[in-house]
Design a protein around this motif. Structure first.
Motif, PDB file in Angstrom:
ATOM      1  N   LYS A  13      25.293  25.941  33.570  1.00  0.00           N
ATOM      2  CA  LYS A  13      25.185  24.854  32.444  1.00  0.00           C
ATOM      3  C   LYS A  13      26.462  24.062  32.388  1.00  0.00           C
ATOM      4  N   ARG A  14      27.615  24.593  32.549  1.00  0.00           N
ATOM      5  CA  ARG A  14      29.001  23.825  32.277  1.00  0.00           C
ATOM      6  C   ARG A  14      28.999  22.996  33.458  1.00  0.00           C
ATOM      7  N   ILE A  15      28.737  23.589  34.671  1.00  0.00           N
ATOM      8  CA  ILE A  15      28.437  22.572  35.842  1.00  0.00           C
ATOM      9  C   ILE A  15      27.886  21.309  35.425  1.00  0.00           C
ATOM     10  N   ASP A  16      26.615  21.678  35.227  1.00  0.00           N
ATOM     11  CA  ASP A  16      25.753  20.485  34.883  1.00  0.00           C
ATOM     12  C   ASP A  16      26.001  19.502  33.791  1.00  0.00           C
ATOM     13  N   ASP A  17      26.906  19.894  32.715  1.00  0.00           N
ATOM     14  CA  ASP A  17      27.187  19.231  31.735  1.00  0.00           C
ATOM     15  C   ASP A  17      28.807  18.580  31.858  1.00  0.00           C
ATOM     16  N   GLY A  18      29.658  19.162  32.898  1.00  0.00           N
ATOM     17  CA  GLY A  18      30.550  18.498  33.213  1.00  0.00           C
ATOM     18  C   GLY A  18      31.662  19.057  32.587  1.00  0.00           C
ATOM     19  N   THR A  19      31.675  20.347  31.906  1.00  0.00           N
ATOM     20  CA  THR A  19      32.863  21.064  31.260  1.00  0.00           C
ATOM     21  C   THR A  19      33.417  22.187  32.057  1.00  0.00           C
ATOM     22  N   TYR A  20      32.576  22.339  33.291  1.00  0.00           N
ATOM     23  CA  TYR A  20      32.987  23.665  34.142  1.00  0.00           C
ATOM     24  C   TYR A  20      34.559  23.483  34.444  1.00  0.00           C
ATOM     25  N   GLY A  21      35.220  24.616  34.405  1.00  0.00           N
ATOM     26  CA  GLY A  21      36.680  24.717  34.602  1.00  0.00           C
ATOM     27  C   GLY A  21      37.455  24.162  33.563  1.00  0.00           C
ATOM     28  N   GLN A  22      36.940  23.869  32.194  1.00  0.00           N
ATOM     29  CA  GLN A  22      37.634  23.650  31.105  1.00  0.00           C
ATOM     30  C   GLN A  22      37.759  24.683  30.400  1.00  0.00           C
ATOM     31  N   CYS A  23      38.712  25.207  29.680  1.00  0.00           N
ATOM     32  CA  CYS A  23      39.026  26.363  28.697  1.00  0.00           C
ATOM     33  C   CYS A  23      38.123  25.828  27.519  1.00  0.00           C
ATOM     34  N   GLU A  24      37.330  26.891  27.094  1.00  0.00           N
ATOM     35  CA  GLU A  24      36.550  26.721  25.880  1.00  0.00           C
ATOM     36  C   GLU A  24      37.384  26.666  24.662  1.00  0.00           C
ATOM     37  N   LYS A  25      38.713  27.279  24.496  1.00  0.00           N
ATOM     38  CA  LYS A  25      39.344  27.522  23.500  1.00  0.00           C
ATOM     39  C   LYS A  25      40.355  26.223  23.242  1.00  0.00           C
ATOM     40  N   CYS A  26      41.263  26.057  24.567  1.00  0.00           N
ATOM     41  CA  CYS A  26      42.227  25.198  24.360  1.00  0.00           C
ATOM     42  C   CYS A  26      41.885  23.769  25.161  1.00  0.00           C
ATOM     43  N   GLU A  27      40.869  23.835  25.594  1.00  0.00           N
ATOM     44  CA  GLU A  27      40.391  22.769  26.643  1.00  0.00           C
ATOM     45  C   GLU A  27      41.199  22.153  27.803  1.00  0.00           C
ATOM     46  N   THR A  28      42.231  23.153  28.100  1.00  0.00           N
ATOM     47  CA  THR A  28      42.959  22.749  29.500  1.00  0.00           C
ATOM     48  C   THR A  28      42.178  23.173  30.681  1.00  0.00           C
ATOM     49  N   ALA A  29      42.524  22.651  31.705  1.00  0.00           N
ATOM     50  CA  ALA A  29      41.912  23.094  32.953  1.00  0.00           C
ATOM     51  C   ALA A  29      42.259  24.503  33.330  1.00  0.00           C
ATOM     52  N   ILE A  30      41.102  25.300  33.799  1.00  0.00           N
ATOM     53  CA  ILE A  30      41.594  26.506  34.311  1.00  0.00           C
ATOM     54  C   ILE A  30      41.901  26.144  35.484  1.00  0.00           C
ATOM     55  N   PRO A  31      42.714  27.018  35.916  1.00  0.00           N
ATOM     56  CA  PRO A  31      43.423  26.891  37.532  1.00  0.00           C
ATOM     57  C   PRO A  31      42.172  27.174  38.432  1.00  0.00           C
ATOM     58  N   VAL A  32      41.914  26.444  39.527  1.00  0.00           N
ATOM     59  CA  VAL A  32      40.797  26.804  40.624  1.00  0.00           C
ATOM     60  C   VAL A  32      41.078  28.178  41.159  1.00  0.00           C
ATOM     61  N   GLU A  33      42.384  28.666  41.389  1.00  0.00           N
ATOM     62  CA  GLU A  33      42.508  30.072  41.726  1.00  0.00           C
ATOM     63  C   GLU A  33      41.699  31.154  40.982  1.00  0.00           C
TER      64      GLU A  33
END
Length: 109
Positions: free
Chosen positions: A69-89
């Motif tokens: 769902k996050r991939i579909d809505d464009g929020t995948y890879g974004q922290c749900e708390k602080c909204e920073t990018a989650i490292p690809v690793e």
């Protein structure tokens, strides 16, 4: 981001979506099998193990579904708390990650 970076990310997300979809299908089949398994051995340990396997499989399905769902809505890879990018690793190791490491540590207490 440059066009090359955007294209690479889109390709990576498409591959990830395919992998997660396949995992979702596999886990759905596993849940179906576990749900249909009704052999009562009389051993309470077996019943507990079966119950734990059902719960774990359901939880895995929820996590995979939420990641899709996050991939579909464009929020995948974004922290749900602080909204920073989650490292690809981190996402490569744990594709269903919802939080960056610092927020995950705070979430776990």
């Amino acid at each position: 981001m440059t066009i090359d970076t955007d294209t690479a990310r889109q390709r990576w997300l498409a591959d990830l979506r395919g992998s997660l979809t396949q995992d979702f299908t596999t886990q759905t089949a596993r849940l179906r099998e576990l749900s249909e398994l009704t052999a009562d051995t009389g051993d309470p340990g077996d019943a507990h193990t079966h119950s734990a396997m059902l719960a774990t499989t359901r939880n895995t399905l929820e996590q995979i579904g939420a990641a899709l769902k996050r991939i579909d809505d464009g929020t995948y890879g974004q922290c749900e708390k602080c909204e920073t990018a989650i490292p690809v690793e981190r996402l490569e190791v744990l594709p269903q990650a919802r939080f960056c490491v610092p927020c995950q540590q705070k979430h776990n207490g």
